[in-house]
Design a protein around this motif. Structure first.
Motif, PDB file in Angstrom:
ATOM      1  N   TRP A 734      45.358  30.845  37.748  1.00  0.00           N
ATOM      2  CA  TRP A 734      45.824  29.765  38.611  1.00  0.00           C
ATOM      3  C   TRP A 734      46.580  30.308  39.822  1.00  0.00           C
ATOM      4  N   THR A 735      46.594  31.627  40.004  1.00  0.00           N
ATOM      5  CA  THR A 735      47.226  32.221  41.179  1.00  0.00           C
ATOM      6  C   THR A 735      46.156  32.671  42.159  1.00  0.00           C
ATOM      7  N   TYR A 736      46.509  32.667  43.436  1.00  0.00           N
ATOM      8  CA  TYR A 736      45.568  33.096  44.470  1.00  0.00           C
ATOM      9  C   TYR A 736      45.180  34.557  44.254  1.00  0.00           C
ATOM     10  N   THR A 737      46.180  35.403  43.985  1.00  0.00           N
ATOM     11  CA  THR A 737      45.906  36.826  43.791  1.00  0.00           C
ATOM     12  C   THR A 737      44.976  37.046  42.606  1.00  0.00           C
ATOM     13  N   GLY A 738      45.243  36.343  41.504  1.00  0.00           N
ATOM     14  CA  GLY A 738      44.424  36.523  40.313  1.00  0.00           C
ATOM     15  C   GLY A 738      42.975  36.192  40.544  1.00  0.00           C
ATOM     16  N   LYS A 739      42.718  35.044  41.166  1.00  0.00           N
ATOM     17  CA  LYS A 739      41.336  34.639  41.399  1.00  0.00           C
ATOM     18  C   LYS A 739      40.668  35.453  42.499  1.00  0.00           C
ATOM     19  N   GLN A 740      41.468  35.877  43.488  1.00  0.00           N
ATOM     20  CA  GLN A 740      40.887  36.676  44.561  1.00  0.00           C
ATOM     21  C   GLN A 740      40.437  38.042  44.055  1.00  0.00           C
ATOM     22  N   LYS A 741      41.275  38.685  43.283  1.00  0.00           N
ATOM     23  CA  LYS A 741      40.996  40.055  42.889  1.00  0.00           C
ATOM     24  C   LYS A 741      40.103  40.163  41.654  1.00  0.00           C
ATOM     25  N   ASN A 742      40.143  39.169  40.797  1.00  0.00           N
ATOM     26  CA  ASN A 742      39.325  39.256  39.584  1.00  0.00           C
ATOM     27  C   ASN A 742      38.947  37.842  39.134  1.00  0.00           C
ATOM     28  N   ALA A 802      39.673  28.417  41.736  1.00  0.00           N
ATOM     29  CA  ALA A 802      38.318  28.869  42.040  1.00  0.00           C
ATOM     30  C   ALA A 802      37.748  28.139  43.252  1.00  0.00           C
ATOM     31  N   GLN A 803      38.129  26.879  43.449  1.00  0.00           N
ATOM     32  CA  GLN A 803      37.575  26.121  44.567  1.00  0.00           C
ATOM     33  C   GLN A 803      38.045  26.686  45.905  1.00  0.00           C
ATOM     34  N   ASP A 804      39.242  27.285  45.941  1.00  0.00           N
ATOM     35  CA  ASP A 804      39.752  27.863  47.182  1.00  0.00           C
ATOM     36  C   ASP A 804      39.059  29.178  47.530  1.00  0.00           C
ATOM     37  N   LEU A 805      38.600  29.878  46.504  1.00  0.00           N
ATOM     38  CA  LEU A 805      38.091  31.236  46.706  1.00  0.00           C
ATOM     39  C   LEU A 805      36.582  31.359  46.478  1.00  0.00           C
ATOM     40  N   GLY A 806      35.951  30.272  46.077  1.00  0.00           N
ATOM     41  CA  GLY A 806      34.503  30.314  45.903  1.00  0.00           C
ATOM     42  C   GLY A 806      34.038  31.115  44.711  1.00  0.00           C
ATOM     43  N   THR A 807      34.923  31.279  43.719  1.00  0.00           N
ATOM     44  CA  THR A 807      34.514  31.966  42.489  1.00  0.00           C
ATOM     45  C   THR A 807      33.987  30.941  41.493  1.00  0.00           C
ATOM     46  N   PRO A 808      33.188  31.377  40.528  1.00  0.00           N
ATOM     47  CA  PRO A 808      32.574  30.412  39.607  1.00  0.00           C
ATOM     48  C   PRO A 808      33.587  29.797  38.646  1.00  0.00           C
ATOM     49  N   TYR A 809      33.212  28.648  38.091  1.00  0.00           N
ATOM     50  CA  TYR A 809      33.904  28.071  36.945  1.00  0.00           C
ATOM     51  C   TYR A 809      33.143  28.514  35.697  1.00  0.00           C
ATOM     52  N   TYR A 810      33.879  28.819  34.639  1.00  0.00           N
ATOM     53  CA  TYR A 810      33.254  29.347  33.430  1.00  0.00           C
ATOM     54  C   TYR A 810      33.690  28.568  32.197  1.00  0.00           C
TER      55      TYR A 810
END
Length: 841
Positions: A734-742, A802-810
């Protein structure tokens, strides 16, 4: 602001240093080029490049905008390294986070997760006020909630609990705690459930690390990590830093405990200690090892039994220590020989060469002091208690217990020894026996009503990601009559809730934090005000008790109010109450903790006592601490009934046979391990659990050979775990850094296995087990067994960053895990092996 002339510790430069040190495959003979190439690719893909930063000059000093108004001593709560965070605050806002340079273990450093504590405070997805369900099917993303007051929320909860109690169904109410709780909250939960009359105040241990503590308690007397990081205050000598040999089994310390692992590596550079890492996959921890050994998943028990056999039959044990301090050695010797637990036997099961098994056994036995480290890789096996017991035997017979630099350093989950409150005032109702151990039995009790129906539940944490067989857990929570979710975000579990309660993050409260590894405690000050209407967890339980007092028609208000005084909402008052009522804690006052740059270890019986680093050390400081825990411990070195290490006694045998086990473990493993192996059968009969006597458990039969039929359709073995150093369970997603980096679930697959399945690096893939399937991205990685894949856990379907960074939902990885396979003594779930297959999506 740093003092003049002192170099400011940079979190970026520290991270850069860690990245360099853990990327080097020093001492590992295999895979040097391929693994290094893969590691570089993984670093780019997952973590990005960490820029260098000049630390010779501090250009924030005398900056009108960035010079802090105050520096607050807090603590990072994302792992058990227990890093102090010196939080810089300007005009009520956090502007910087630094480490504690005067703590010799931390040495000013922290990992990437330290600044992410700030991202929990300033986060647009935070829950800010209580809510109740007004529409939508439970579990649906379309669920609708409306804001309500705290008074209304707590009244609804209290009314439901009292209605069930008054209907004779107090046992139908349960609580499930989480490791995120502020220390001592569990004691308040237990007190509330005692007053209510429910036995089901469960904790997070069965999905975390209960088994190690259980085994240590049964063998040595206390359920705690036996040795400490840094200088032992009693002896003034290095403890774990003085080890000459490190044996790591199922623990990836570089990513799960990066700062304390860095301390061990600094010490190792001086002592030239050997490091052997046993893990089915190569991790940054294994990259630092002299030997990386990759056994078949879920077979560590066979490896340890063979080590014991080799040490015993070749007279490599410490005969003097055994004779003086160990009970049951001769029985152990006979047991190992009669079962023929030879290195040759173990090599067939584990796929580890005979020469390697003998090498590890001999090096461990001959190099003293030697320290064993374990974590979830051992805990998350269905034979976890028995495996940990055998590892404790290993330390005992070699004399590596009760000495600096040695011990059984098994990650454990709870406060050391419990935090006690004053005796309850008034008569409490008699409680029924608790539901069986294992977190998923809550789901079973909801769905089947066996052994009795569960109707109301309150949780801390995110059980929809934490529990195995997620599909069944989802079914249970949809059927659950009444569910209260407490947390920071609208996690997956929140969508099943009837009531949602917002809690504070670590920077928003004054409390203590604990390095559960070595019982070390640090005081942390509140940095900023709570976000919105969020409350610390202990406030919630005190206020729930007072709300219950207003509605309880069976007891006077004082029944609840006197047992939950409002003064406890001030954590300093609550902590002083714990100190006054908990054995071994008299020296751990708030003032003493606040004045220290280093944490203080329990037990610590007086304000003049240094605290205990090495448990069971034959010295006056330990004997004083042991006596403070229990008057019956006077003169005891080990805190077992006999005062010695207990490998085998008739009483141990009598107790463990009640649940299908033995004081001397036999080998068995998960039925989904490839090949035909001795395994476990769960009987329908529920018996009193000898390790957790407040609860029931399934009786079992051990030793029946598995059929291997499942592997005709599902030829691979899967294992789950933390994805990287960036993440700590689901909250960092739920952090920007977490989702951005991994933010991408990278499933590690051996290139040969991928080639057979027609999969290339970066392909979207499907991982399927008999329970269900999930998606991920293929990461071809030569540092993993060909018959094994690694699936990162803690990705979830509602992680909105994930919606901010374009990463998938799992979907949760635990869709793949069968909840019926668990350690029936500790309750640990078997996350470390499941039959599976992979296909290109």
């Amino acid at each position: 602001m740093t003092s003049k002339g002192r170099k400011k510790t940079s979190r970026r430069s520290f991270l850069q240093g860690v990245a360099i040190s853990t990327a080097a495959v020093t001492g590992v003979e295999l895979l040097k080029k391929d693994v290094a190439d893969a590691a570089d690719a993984t670093s780019e893909g997952q973590c990005g490049e960490i820029p260098s930063q000049n630390t010779e000059f501090d250009f924030t000093e005398k900056s009108a905008a960035l010079q802090p108004d105050k520096i607050v001593n807090s603590a990072c709560q994302f792992c058990n390294s227990l890093c102090r965070l010196k939080v810089h605050v300007k005009d009520g806002r956090i502007v910087d986070v630094l480490g504690e340079p005067d703590d010799p273990v931390q040495a000013g450093g922290f990992c990437i997760k330290g600044p992410m504590m700030t991202e929990l405070v300033y986060n647009r997805f935070r829950l800010k006020y209580p809510m109740k369900r007004v529409a939508g099917e439970k579990g649906s993303p379309d669920s609708q909630f409306e804001q309500i007051s705290w008074d209304e929320a707590l009244s609804i909860i209290a009314s439901k609990f009292l209605a069930l109690r008054d209907a004779g169904e107090a046992r139908a109410i349960a609580n499930k705690t989480s490791g995120r709780l502020p220390r001592g909250t569990g004691s308040l939960v237990g007190r509330y459930f005692n007053l209510l009359g429910s036995p089901n105040d469960t904790d997070v241990g069965p999905v975390c690390n209960d088994a190690g503590g259980n085994a240590l308690a049964w063998t040595f007397g206390l359920d705690n990590f036996t040795n400490g990081y840094g200088i032992d205050g009693a002896t003034k000598k290095e403890d774990l830093g003085s080890a000459k040999f490190f044996l790591f089994l199922g623990t990836n310390q570089a990513e799960t405990h990066p700062v304390t692992f860095t301390y061990l590596l600094r010490s190792r550079a001086k002592t030239k200690a050997k490091l052997v890492v046993i893990d089915p996959r190569l991790t940054p921890t294994g990259a630092q090892a002299d030997e990386w050994i990759a056994p078949k998943p879920h077979t560590d028990l066979a490896l340890v039994l063979a080590m014991l056999y080799h040490i015993v039959t070749h007279n490599l044990y410490d005969a003097a220590f055994v004779q003086k301090w160990v009970l049951g050695f001769e029985e152990l010797k006979k047991h190992l020989k009669s079962n023929n637990y030879t290195p040759e036997w173990a090599a067939e099961i584990t796929d580890v060469p005979v020469s390697k098994i003998k090498f590890i056994a001999e090096t461990y036995a001959k190099t003293k002091p030697a320290a064993i480290f374990c974590n979830a890789g051992i805990s998350h096996q269905l034979n976890a208690f028995d495996t940990y017991r055998c590892l404790a035997f290993l330390a005992a017979i070699t004399g590596n217990i009760g000495i600096p630099g040695g011990g059984c350093n098994f990650m454990h989950n709870t406060w050391p020894g419990g935090l006690n409150l004053p005796p309850i005032q008034g008569k409490i109702p008699k409680k029924d026996i608790a539901l069986p151990v294992g977190p998923d039995y809550l789901s079973e009790a909801i769905i089947s009503g066996q052994p009795y129906q569960l109707k109301a539940l309150i949780t801390q944490g995110n059980p929809l990601l934490a529990c195995s067989n997620t599909t069944k857990v989802q079914q249970a929570y949809r059927q659950l009559e009444f569910y209260v979710y407490t947390g920071l975000f609208m996690e997956e579990s929140a969508y099943y809730a009837d009531i949602i309660l917002p809690v504070t993050s670590g920077f928003e409260m004054e409390t203590v934090y604990m390095r559960r590894d070595d019982r070390a405690i640090r005081w942390q000050q509140q940095v900023v005000a709570p976000v919105g209407e969020s409350k610390p967890d202990w406030h919630i339980w005190i206020e729930l008790a007072h709300a219950t007092a207003k509605l309880d028609k069976r007891n006077p208000p004082q029944y609840w109010q006197d047992n939950f005084p409002s003064s406890w909402k001030d954590y300093r008052h609550l902590w002083a109450t714990f100190v006054a009522n908990t054995p071994g804690m008299a020296g751990m006052t708030q003032q003493r903790l606040s004045e220290r740059t280093e944490p203080l270890r329990w037990p610590c019986p007086t304000v003049d006592h240094p605290g205990v680093s090495t448990l069971y050390l034959d010295c006056s400081s330990w004997y004083q601490a042991a006596e403070s825990l229990n008057i019956d411990n006077i003169g005891k070195r080990f805190l077992t009934p006999s005062g010695k290490v207990e490998i085998y006694t008739s009483e141990l045998q009598k107790q463990l046979t009640k649940a299908g086990h033995s004081a001397l473990p036999i080998f068995y493993t998960h039925p989904e391990v490839t090949g035909r192996n001795p395994t476990i059968e769960y009987l329908a009969e529920l018996v009193k659990n000898p390790v957790n006597p407040h609860a029931l458990t399934h009786n079992v039969k051990l030793g029946k050979l598995s059929t291997n039929e499942i592997h005709k359709k599902y030829p691979l073995m899967g294992t789950t775990g933390r994805s990287s150093i960036v993440h700590f369970h689901s909250v960092t997603h739920w952090t920007y850094t977490g989702k951005q980096k991994n933010g991408v679930r990278l499933v590690q697959i051996h290139p040969k296995t991928a080639q057979t399945a027609g999969i290339e690096n970066g392909d979207e893939i499907i991982v399927e087990s008999p329970r269900g399937s999930i998606k991920g991205t293929a990461l071809l990685w030569q540092g993993i067994r060909e018959d094994t894949i690694f699936v990162p856990n803690w990705f979830g379907s509602q992680q909105q960053m994930a919606q901010d960074l374009g990463t998938p939902y799992y979907e949760a990885a635990n869709v793949l895990i069968d909840q019926k396979y668990y350690d029936n003594l500790s309750g640990q779930q078997a996350f470390k092996c499941f039959a599976c297959r992979i296909t290109k999506a």
